[in-house]
Motif scaffolding. Sequence first.
Motif, PDB file in Angstrom:
ATOM      1  N   ILE A  33      -8.521   2.117 -42.308  1.00 54.46           N
ATOM      2  CA  ILE A  33      -9.316   1.093 -42.717  1.00 54.46           C
ATOM      3  C   ILE A  33      -9.349   1.120 -44.353  1.00 54.46           C
ATOM      4  CG2 ILE A  33     -11.869   0.721 -42.941  1.00 54.46           C
ATOM      5  CD1 ILE A  33     -10.354  -0.514 -40.482  1.00 54.46           C
ATOM      6  N   GLU A  34      -9.502   2.209 -45.185  1.00 54.22           N
ATOM      7  CA  GLU A  34      -9.140   2.062 -46.508  1.00 54.22           C
ATOM      8  C   GLU A  34      -7.987   1.548 -47.054  1.00 54.22           C
ATOM      9  OE1 GLU A  34      -9.689   6.195 -47.567  1.00 54.22           O
ATOM     10  OE2 GLU A  34     -11.877   6.045 -47.130  1.00 54.22           O
ATOM     11  N   GLU A  35      -6.833   1.689 -46.285  1.00 50.39           N
ATOM     12  CA  GLU A  35      -5.668   1.080 -46.760  1.00 50.39           C
ATOM     13  C   GLU A  35      -5.656  -0.487 -46.522  1.00 50.39           C
ATOM     14  OE1 GLU A  35      -2.650   2.339 -48.386  1.00 50.39           O
ATOM     15  OE2 GLU A  35      -3.873   3.919 -48.631  1.00 50.39           O
ATOM     16  N   ILE A  36      -6.204  -0.852 -45.300  1.00 47.49           N
ATOM     17  CA  ILE A  36      -6.291  -2.398 -45.111  1.00 47.49           C
ATOM     18  C   ILE A  36      -7.188  -2.997 -46.145  1.00 47.49           C
ATOM     19  CG2 ILE A  36      -7.219  -3.976 -43.485  1.00 47.49           C
ATOM     20  CD1 ILE A  36      -6.032  -2.183 -41.359  1.00 47.49           C
ATOM     21  N   ALA A  37      -8.378  -2.215 -46.533  1.00 44.78           N
ATOM     22  CA  ALA A  37      -9.466  -2.958 -47.502  1.00 44.78           C
ATOM     23  C   ALA A  37      -8.683  -3.001 -49.058  1.00 44.78           C
ATOM     24  CB  ALA A  37     -10.635  -1.933 -47.712  1.00 44.78           C
ATOM     25  N   ASP A  38      -7.820  -2.144 -49.343  1.00 49.58           N
ATOM     26  CA  ASP A  38      -7.060  -2.047 -50.423  1.00 49.58           C
ATOM     27  C   ASP A  38      -6.059  -3.214 -50.516  1.00 49.58           C
ATOM     28  OD1 ASP A  38      -8.383   0.035 -51.393  1.00 49.58           O
ATOM     29  OD2 ASP A  38      -7.054   1.505 -51.283  1.00 49.58           O
ATOM     30  N   ILE A  39      -5.391  -3.231 -49.293  1.00 49.42           N
ATOM     31  CA  ILE A  39      -4.405  -4.541 -49.282  1.00 49.42           C
ATOM     32  C   ILE A  39      -4.998  -5.766 -49.429  1.00 49.42           C
ATOM     33  CG2 ILE A  39      -2.835  -5.493 -47.719  1.00 49.42           C
ATOM     34  CD1 ILE A  39      -2.170  -2.715 -46.854  1.00 49.42           C
ATOM     35  N   MET A  40      -6.239  -6.037 -48.819  1.00 50.11           N
ATOM     36  CA  MET A  40      -6.925  -7.155 -48.886  1.00 50.11           C
ATOM     37  C   MET A  40      -7.342  -7.506 -50.343  1.00 50.11           C
ATOM     38  SD  MET A  40      -7.817  -9.712 -47.037  1.00 50.11           S
ATOM     39  CE  MET A  40      -8.924 -11.035 -47.359  1.00 50.11           C
ATOM     40  N   PHE A  41      -7.756  -6.514 -51.035  1.00 50.34           N
ATOM     41  CA  PHE A  41      -8.518  -6.495 -52.173  1.00 50.34           C
ATOM     42  C   PHE A  41      -7.155  -7.039 -53.322  1.00 50.34           C
ATOM     43  CE2 PHE A  41      -9.646  -5.121 -56.671  1.00 50.34           C
ATOM     44  CZ  PHE A  41     -11.034  -5.652 -56.383  1.00 50.34           C
ATOM     45  N   ASP A  42      -6.060  -6.297 -53.186  1.00 53.07           N
ATOM     46  CA  ASP A  42      -4.986  -6.626 -53.846  1.00 53.07           C
ATOM     47  C   ASP A  42      -4.245  -8.123 -53.553  1.00 53.07           C
ATOM     48  OD1 ASP A  42      -4.832  -4.096 -54.956  1.00 53.07           O
ATOM     49  OD2 ASP A  42      -3.595  -3.446 -53.598  1.00 53.07           O
ATOM     50  N   TYR A  43      -4.561  -8.587 -52.186  1.00 49.96           N
ATOM     51  CA  TYR A  43      -4.048  -9.737 -51.974  1.00 49.96           C
ATOM     52  C   TYR A  43      -5.027 -10.823 -52.550  1.00 49.96           C
ATOM     53  CZ  TYR A  43      -3.514 -14.013 -49.095  1.00 49.96           C
ATOM     54  OH  TYR A  43      -3.196 -15.409 -48.552  1.00 49.96           O
ATOM     55  N   LEU A  44      -6.344 -10.698 -52.597  1.00 54.46           N
ATOM     56  CA  LEU A  44      -7.222 -11.505 -53.383  1.00 54.46           C
ATOM     57  C   LEU A  44      -6.836 -11.574 -54.724  1.00 54.46           C
ATOM     58  CD1 LEU A  44     -10.490 -10.588 -51.685  1.00 54.46           C
ATOM     59  CD2 LEU A  44      -8.996 -12.757 -51.196  1.00 54.46           C
ATOM     60  N   ILE A  45      -6.404 -10.617 -55.364  1.00 51.37           N
ATOM     61  CA  ILE A  45      -6.212 -10.594 -56.917  1.00 51.37           C
ATOM     62  C   ILE A  45      -4.732 -11.394 -57.031  1.00 51.37           C
ATOM     63  CG2 ILE A  45      -5.326  -9.243 -58.684  1.00 51.37           C
ATOM     64  CD1 ILE A  45      -7.485  -7.013 -57.868  1.00 51.37           C
ATOM     65  N   GLU A  46      -3.886 -10.945 -56.365  1.00 53.54           N
ATOM     66  CA  GLU A  46      -2.415 -11.749 -56.355  1.00 53.54           C
ATOM     67  C   GLU A  46      -2.773 -13.082 -56.232  1.00 53.54           C
ATOM     68  OE1 GLU A  46       1.600 -11.738 -53.856  1.00 53.54           O
ATOM     69  OE2 GLU A  46       0.869  -9.483 -54.483  1.00 53.54           O
ATOM     70  N   LYS A  47      -3.502 -13.619 -55.400  1.00 57.09           N
ATOM     71  CA  LYS A  47      -3.489 -15.029 -55.113  1.00 57.09           C
ATOM     72  C   LYS A  47      -4.583 -15.848 -56.085  1.00 57.09           C
ATOM     73  CE  LYS A  47      -0.899 -15.752 -51.607  1.00 57.09           C
ATOM     74  NZ  LYS A  47       0.199 -16.584 -51.916  1.00 57.09           N
ATOM     75  N   CYS A  48      -4.940 -14.954 -57.146  1.00 60.73           N
ATOM     76  CA  CYS A  48      -6.183 -15.486 -58.269  1.00 60.73           C
ATOM     77  C   CYS A  48      -7.385 -15.977 -57.542  1.00 60.73           C
ATOM     78  CB  CYS A  48      -5.232 -16.695 -58.917  1.00 60.73           C
ATOM     79  SG  CYS A  48      -3.779 -15.953 -59.595  1.00 60.73           S
ATOM     80  N   ILE A  49      -7.465 -15.262 -56.448  1.00 62.24           N
ATOM     81  CA  ILE A  49      -8.920 -15.622 -55.744  1.00 62.24           C
ATOM     82  C   ILE A  49      -9.842 -15.046 -56.628  1.00 62.24           C
ATOM     83  CG2 ILE A  49     -10.322 -15.669 -53.751  1.00 62.24           C
ATOM     84  CD1 ILE A  49      -7.652 -15.956 -52.242  1.00 62.24           C
ATOM     85  N   ILE A  50      -9.583 -13.659 -56.916  1.00 58.45           N
ATOM     86  CA  ILE A  50     -10.549 -12.930 -57.768  1.00 58.45           C
ATOM     87  C   ILE A  50      -9.927 -11.987 -58.992  1.00 58.45           C
ATOM     88  CG2 ILE A  50     -12.020 -12.580 -55.533  1.00 58.45           C
ATOM     89  CD1 ILE A  50     -10.644  -9.646 -55.708  1.00 58.45           C
ATOM     90  N   ASP A  51     -10.518 -11.923 -60.052  1.00 54.65           N
ATOM     91  CA  ASP A  51     -10.097 -11.164 -60.865  1.00 54.65           C
ATOM     92  C   ASP A  51     -10.829  -9.780 -60.830  1.00 54.65           C
ATOM     93  OD1 ASP A  51      -8.894 -13.197 -62.490  1.00 54.65           O
ATOM     94  OD2 ASP A  51     -10.707 -13.637 -63.407  1.00 54.65           O
ATOM     95  N   GLU A  52      -9.804  -8.471 -61.009  1.00 52.96           N
ATOM     96  CA  GLU A  52     -10.365  -7.302 -61.079  1.00 52.96           C
ATOM     97  C   GLU A  52     -11.108  -7.083 -62.320  1.00 52.96           C
ATOM     98  OE1 GLU A  52      -8.937  -2.880 -59.777  1.00 52.96           O
ATOM     99  OE2 GLU A  52      -7.483  -4.153 -60.566  1.00 52.96           O
ATOM    100  N   GLU A  53     -12.245  -6.391 -62.170  1.00 51.39           N
ATOM    101  CA  GLU A  53     -13.322  -6.017 -63.229  1.00 51.39           C
ATOM    102  C   GLU A  53     -13.732  -4.772 -62.823  1.00 51.39           C
ATOM    103  OE1 GLU A  53     -17.419  -7.757 -65.241  1.00 51.39           O
ATOM    104  OE2 GLU A  53     -15.600  -9.004 -65.242  1.00 51.39           O
ATOM    105  N   ILE A  54     -13.777  -3.661 -63.585  1.00 56.81           N
ATOM    106  CA  ILE A  54     -14.491  -2.406 -63.274  1.00 56.81           C
ATOM    107  C   ILE A  54     -15.700  -2.505 -63.550  1.00 56.81           C
ATOM    108  CG2 ILE A  54     -14.296  -0.078 -63.356  1.00 56.81           C
ATOM    109  CD1 ILE A  54     -11.057  -0.341 -63.627  1.00 56.81           C
TER     110      ILE A  54
END
Length: 57
Positions: A33-54
């Motif tokens: 589940i953690e891996e799937i969540a990380d993959i989904m987050f990376d996908y959203l970043i790659e598609k420019c749907i979100i920007d990563e901000e810590i």
Amino acid sequence: MKEIEVVIDTEEIAEFFYNELVRRGFVPTEREIEEIADIMFDYLIEKCIIDEEIIDE
């Protein structure tokens, strides 16, 4: 186009996927589940749907 701020938490994504997979008859491990969540987050970043901000908590 108007910009809005949305906070997406990988723990929230993980919980969502876990619940959906269990509801559909799958029994994923915590690690999967953690891996799937990380993959989904990376996908959203790659598609420019979100920007990563810590965010410091």
